[in-house]
Structures are given as structure tokens and as C-alpha cells.
Enzyme design. Sequence first.
Site, mmCIF file in Angstrom:
data_model
loop_
_atom_site.group_PDB
_atom_site.id
_atom_site.type_symbol
_atom_site.label_atom_id
_atom_site.label_comp_id
_atom_site.label_asym_id
_atom_site.label_seq_id
_atom_site.Cartn_x
_atom_site.Cartn_y
_atom_site.Cartn_z
ATOM 1 N N ASP A 143 99.439 79.041 17.879
ATOM 2 C CA ASP A 143 98.974 79.817 18.938
ATOM 3 C C ASP A 143 98.875 79.289 20.250
ATOM 4 O O ASP A 143 99.093 80.060 21.358
ATOM 5 C CB ASP A 143 97.410 80.544 18.690
ATOM 6 C CG ASP A 143 97.455 81.059 17.188
ATOM 7 O OD1 ASP A 143 98.378 81.639 16.682
ATOM 8 O OD2 ASP A 143 96.239 81.285 16.883
ATOM 9 N N GLY A 186 115.049 86.500 26.159
ATOM 10 C CA GLY A 186 115.477 87.262 27.263
ATOM 11 C C GLY A 186 115.003 88.882 27.024
ATOM 12 O O GLY A 186 115.538 89.824 27.098
ATOM 13 N N ARG A 200 118.679 91.148 18.066
ATOM 14 C CA ARG A 200 119.429 91.566 19.090
ATOM 15 C C ARG A 200 120.945 92.049 18.402
ATOM 16 O O ARG A 200 121.427 93.053 19.441
ATOM 17 C CB ARG A 200 119.537 90.307 20.035
ATOM 18 C CG ARG A 200 120.461 90.490 21.370
ATOM 19 C CD ARG A 200 119.445 91.434 22.343
ATOM 20 N NE ARG A 200 118.643 90.625 23.120
ATOM 21 C CZ ARG A 200 117.835 91.165 23.899
ATOM 22 N NH1 ARG A 200 118.219 92.293 24.511
ATOM 23 N NH2 ARG A 200 117.122 90.358 24.792
ATOM 24 N N ASP A 254 96.607 78.012 22.061
ATOM 25 C CA ASP A 254 95.453 78.637 22.798
ATOM 26 C C ASP A 254 94.283 77.404 23.105
ATOM 27 O O ASP A 254 93.165 77.909 23.349
ATOM 28 C CB ASP A 254 95.147 79.753 22.110
ATOM 29 C CG ASP A 254 94.709 79.560 20.607
ATOM 30 O OD1 ASP A 254 94.818 78.630 19.845
ATOM 31 O OD2 ASP A 254 94.055 80.556 20.064
ATOM 32 N N GLY A 262 94.403 77.617 10.293
ATOM 33 C CA GLY A 262 95.754 77.983 9.931
ATOM 34 C C GLY A 262 96.422 76.741 9.985
ATOM 35 O O GLY A 262 96.442 75.804 10.869
ATOM 36 N N ASP A 289 91.473 75.999 17.651
ATOM 37 C CA ASP A 289 90.198 76.077 18.572
ATOM 38 C C ASP A 289 88.995 76.188 17.642
ATOM 39 O O ASP A 289 87.950 75.485 17.795
ATOM 40 C CB ASP A 289 90.088 77.281 19.588
ATOM 41 C CG ASP A 289 90.393 78.714 18.574
ATOM 42 O OD1 ASP A 289 91.037 78.531 17.572
ATOM 43 O OD2 ASP A 289 90.231 79.715 19.508
ATOM 44 N N GLY A 290 89.053 76.793 16.412
ATOM 45 C CA GLY A 290 88.080 76.899 15.466
ATOM 46 C C GLY A 290 87.582 75.587 14.938
ATOM 47 O O GLY A 290 86.387 74.987 14.485
ATOM 48 N N ARG A 323 99.779 55.578 9.158
ATOM 49 C CA ARG A 323 100.550 54.532 9.423
ATOM 50 C C ARG A 323 100.085 53.556 10.583
ATOM 51 O O ARG A 323 100.006 52.264 10.566
ATOM 52 C CB ARG A 323 102.025 54.759 9.482
ATOM 53 C CG ARG A 323 102.482 55.005 8.170
ATOM 54 C CD ARG A 323 104.002 55.246 8.137
ATOM 55 N NE ARG A 323 104.355 55.706 6.767
ATOM 56 C CZ ARG A 323 105.679 55.919 6.372
ATOM 57 N NH1 ARG A 323 106.847 56.008 7.369
ATOM 58 N NH2 ARG A 323 106.063 56.139 5.128
ATOM 59 N N GLU A 325 113.540 92.399 27.151
ATOM 60 C CA GLU A 325 113.136 93.419 28.299
ATOM 61 C C GLU A 325 111.905 93.610 28.539
ATOM 62 O O GLU A 325 111.646 93.738 29.778
ATOM 63 C CB GLU A 325 113.927 94.778 27.732
ATOM 64 C CG GLU A 325 115.590 94.572 27.707
ATOM 65 C CD GLU A 325 116.417 93.627 27.034
ATOM 66 O OE1 GLU A 325 115.612 93.401 25.900
ATOM 67 O OE2 GLU A 325 117.223 93.397 27.440
ATOM 68 N N ARG A 370 97.125 85.484 17.556
ATOM 69 C CA ARG A 370 95.538 86.038 17.449
ATOM 70 C C ARG A 370 95.329 86.814 18.629
ATOM 71 O O ARG A 370 96.199 87.853 18.907
ATOM 72 C CB ARG A 370 94.941 84.851 16.982
ATOM 73 C CG ARG A 370 93.436 85.245 16.611
ATOM 74 C CD ARG A 370 92.578 84.083 16.291
ATOM 75 N NE ARG A 370 93.068 83.223 15.122
ATOM 76 C CZ ARG A 370 92.644 83.534 14.072
ATOM 77 N NH1 ARG A 370 91.827 84.492 13.527
ATOM 78 N NH2 ARG A 370 93.138 82.590 12.804
ATOM 79 N N ARG A 399 89.666 77.975 5.949
ATOM 80 C CA ARG A 399 88.905 78.603 6.870
ATOM 81 C C ARG A 399 87.491 78.739 6.327
ATOM 82 O O ARG A 399 87.131 79.579 5.821
ATOM 83 C CB ARG A 399 89.320 80.024 7.487
ATOM 84 C CG ARG A 399 90.753 79.893 8.091
ATOM 85 C CD ARG A 399 91.069 81.241 8.751
ATOM 86 N NE ARG A 399 92.265 81.349 9.136
ATOM 87 C CZ ARG A 399 92.935 80.789 10.143
ATOM 88 N NH1 ARG A 399 92.362 80.109 10.811
ATOM 89 N NH2 ARG A 399 94.213 81.204 10.457
ATOM 90 N N THR A 409 98.049 74.082 16.337
ATOM 91 C CA THR A 409 98.311 75.560 16.001
ATOM 92 C C THR A 409 99.504 76.135 16.591
ATOM 93 O O THR A 409 99.712 75.896 17.806
ATOM 94 C CB THR A 409 96.798 76.180 16.565
ATOM 95 O OG1 THR A 409 97.161 77.705 16.533
ATOM 96 C CG2 THR A 409 96.599 75.821 18.057
#
Length: 320
Positions: free
Chosen positions: A128, A186, A155, A130, A11, A103-104, A25, A188, A172, A72, A126
Site C-alpha cells: 500500500d 498511461g 490495454r 501508506d 499483510g 501501519d498496523g 546475515r 486515461e 486499502r 493480523r 506493505t
Amino acid sequence: MNKIGIVTSGGDAPGMNAAIRAITRVACSKGVMVLGFERGWDGVITNTFTELTPRNVGGILHLGGTILRTSRSPNFRKHEGVKKAAKVLEHNQVDGLITIGGDGSMRGALELCKVSGTKVVGIPATIDNDVYGTEESIGFDTAVNTAIGEIDKIRDTANALERIFVVEVMGRKRGFLALTIGLTVGAEVILVPEVPYTIEDVVQTLETNRNKGKRSGIIVAAEGIGDTYKILKQIEQAAGMETRMTIMGYSQRGGSPTARSRLLANLFAEKAVELLINNQGKCMVGLENGEVTCTDLKTVCNNEKMLNLDLLKLAKTLAT
Ligand code: F6P
């Protein structure tokens, strides 16, 4: 190190172009030639590339996406594909390869290292966030800011009509995006895959808020928690409050990278080129305690990054 290649895979993430520009550069300033492989690993397998120069990477710093395009690649998941990629790199005398992705992409980079003499360095990019081995990846900050802009608007209407909104964000299977977005808008309630929750808990929070005079609310839900629309319906029924749903979707992946994403791209790119010039590979650059670091690809691929649960606690405290 005479020639290095760049591949953006998986991605896209805002800031990938900034990284491509900075790698080119920095490398060219040290007399190293740069090839940009197109459409992710597919471009390596099919030997599709263009030479990148300080001039032809001009004007891309502020652009989302990736000028090299990405994919991918199912072919690269097969051993044959990885071997073919290694051959292409050898044929083109590519001494070093910088893989920009999530990660992939790092798993792909590790597989390539097993069969190729080309040194490979990863740059985490990424939305994500992650990837193990870095506190932050390129693109994460941009995606968070994109979502903040949208949720602040939601909001307004939530307050006006006294409604509960469930806002689904990407990420993901992980909750890094949802947690940071939720804390900074913020929210809830924040729902992430890493922390079990019950509808009763969510309804309880909303009812407590209503009793305090808070009649609207934002629930930020990570896409990884499952069917968010079903969850919304359950909440609506149990809480007896009017609810609406917004799915942030792919807009989080696009747009001009923030200063933070550009800065990371520049710092990671400089370090990646430096590592290759010093003949080091099989590692990924990252950010740890404010320092640009380098972690072995095996460690990156064999470990899971942990979500900071203290932030979730803080978000709960602040959303009272
Ligand atoms: O990994 C980045 C990401 O945007 C995830 O947040 C999301 O789940 C996934 O990619 C979507 O993938 P695709 O572009 O293949 O639909």
C-alpha cells in the site's frame, strides 16, 4: 545486544523474505543471535520461534510471502496480548525486536514499546505504501510492476474491441498504488480516495477522448473509492460505451520481489540492525530523499502520509 527477534505481521509484501535474510546475515556477522517468530504477533504471544542462521535463510531472497508466515493478530490488539508478548520476549532474553509490516504493525510495535524493555525497530513493508516516515515501503515497487504487466495486456484487448476497462487495484483506504500504477500505464482516468470525483467528470474525459478518436480507455480505480462495479455501471450508462471490469486482487501481494524491493529490504535491514546494536529503538527505518532514515514510532503512527497530487496532474497531462 546479544539476541534479536524478527516478526513479520499484517499483510505480506514481496521483499519480506529478503529483509529476513539480510537482518539475519548482518546480525550474525556482528555476533548477534536471531530468532524468527512465527505467524506475526501470534508467534510472540505463544512463544513460537525458530533460530535463524545465515545458512537457513539461504534461498529465500527471491521468494514472495514470508517464510515466518504472518497474521493480523486479534490477540495483539488487546492490552493483555501485548503484555504477554512483552513477557515472552523478556523470558527469551530478546534484547531487540525488528517488526516488518505496514501501519498496523507499526502501531503494534509502539504499543509493545510502552510495556516492554525490548528495543523495537520497525521496517516498513506493505504494497500500500501508506506508512508515514518513508517515501517507499518494501513490496510497493513489486506490486506496481505486477499490475503494470497485467494492465498492459488489458490495454491490448481494450484497444481491439474499443472498450473502457475499470481496473481495481489494492491499497486499502489510500491511493498510492493506484496513482503510481495509473501514471505508469498511461491510464486515461485515475480514481483515488483522496481526491473527490464525479461520474460526470469521468464521462466528460471519456467523451473528449472519443471526440479525439480515442475509443478505448483504462480507468485505474483504488479499491478505497468504494463499489467500483457500481461506478463502472454508472459510467457505462452515462457514456454509452462498452465497459468491462478487472479486479487485480491478491496477485499484487505475491511474486518475486523486484530489484528495487530487494534493495530497500537490504538497506532497511542493515540500518535496523545497526540501530539495535547502538541500543536505539522505538523507531522505524525509512527512505527519505534517497537516504535511509529513522523516525520515532510515535511520529510514524500519529501522522498521515500525503499523496503527491502533482503526480495526478502529470498523469492527466500525459493521458491526453
Ligand atoms: O495492506 C495490504 C492489503 O493487501 C491491502 O491492499 C488490502 O486492502 C488488504 O491488505 C487486504 O487484506 P486481507 O489480506 O486481510 O484480506
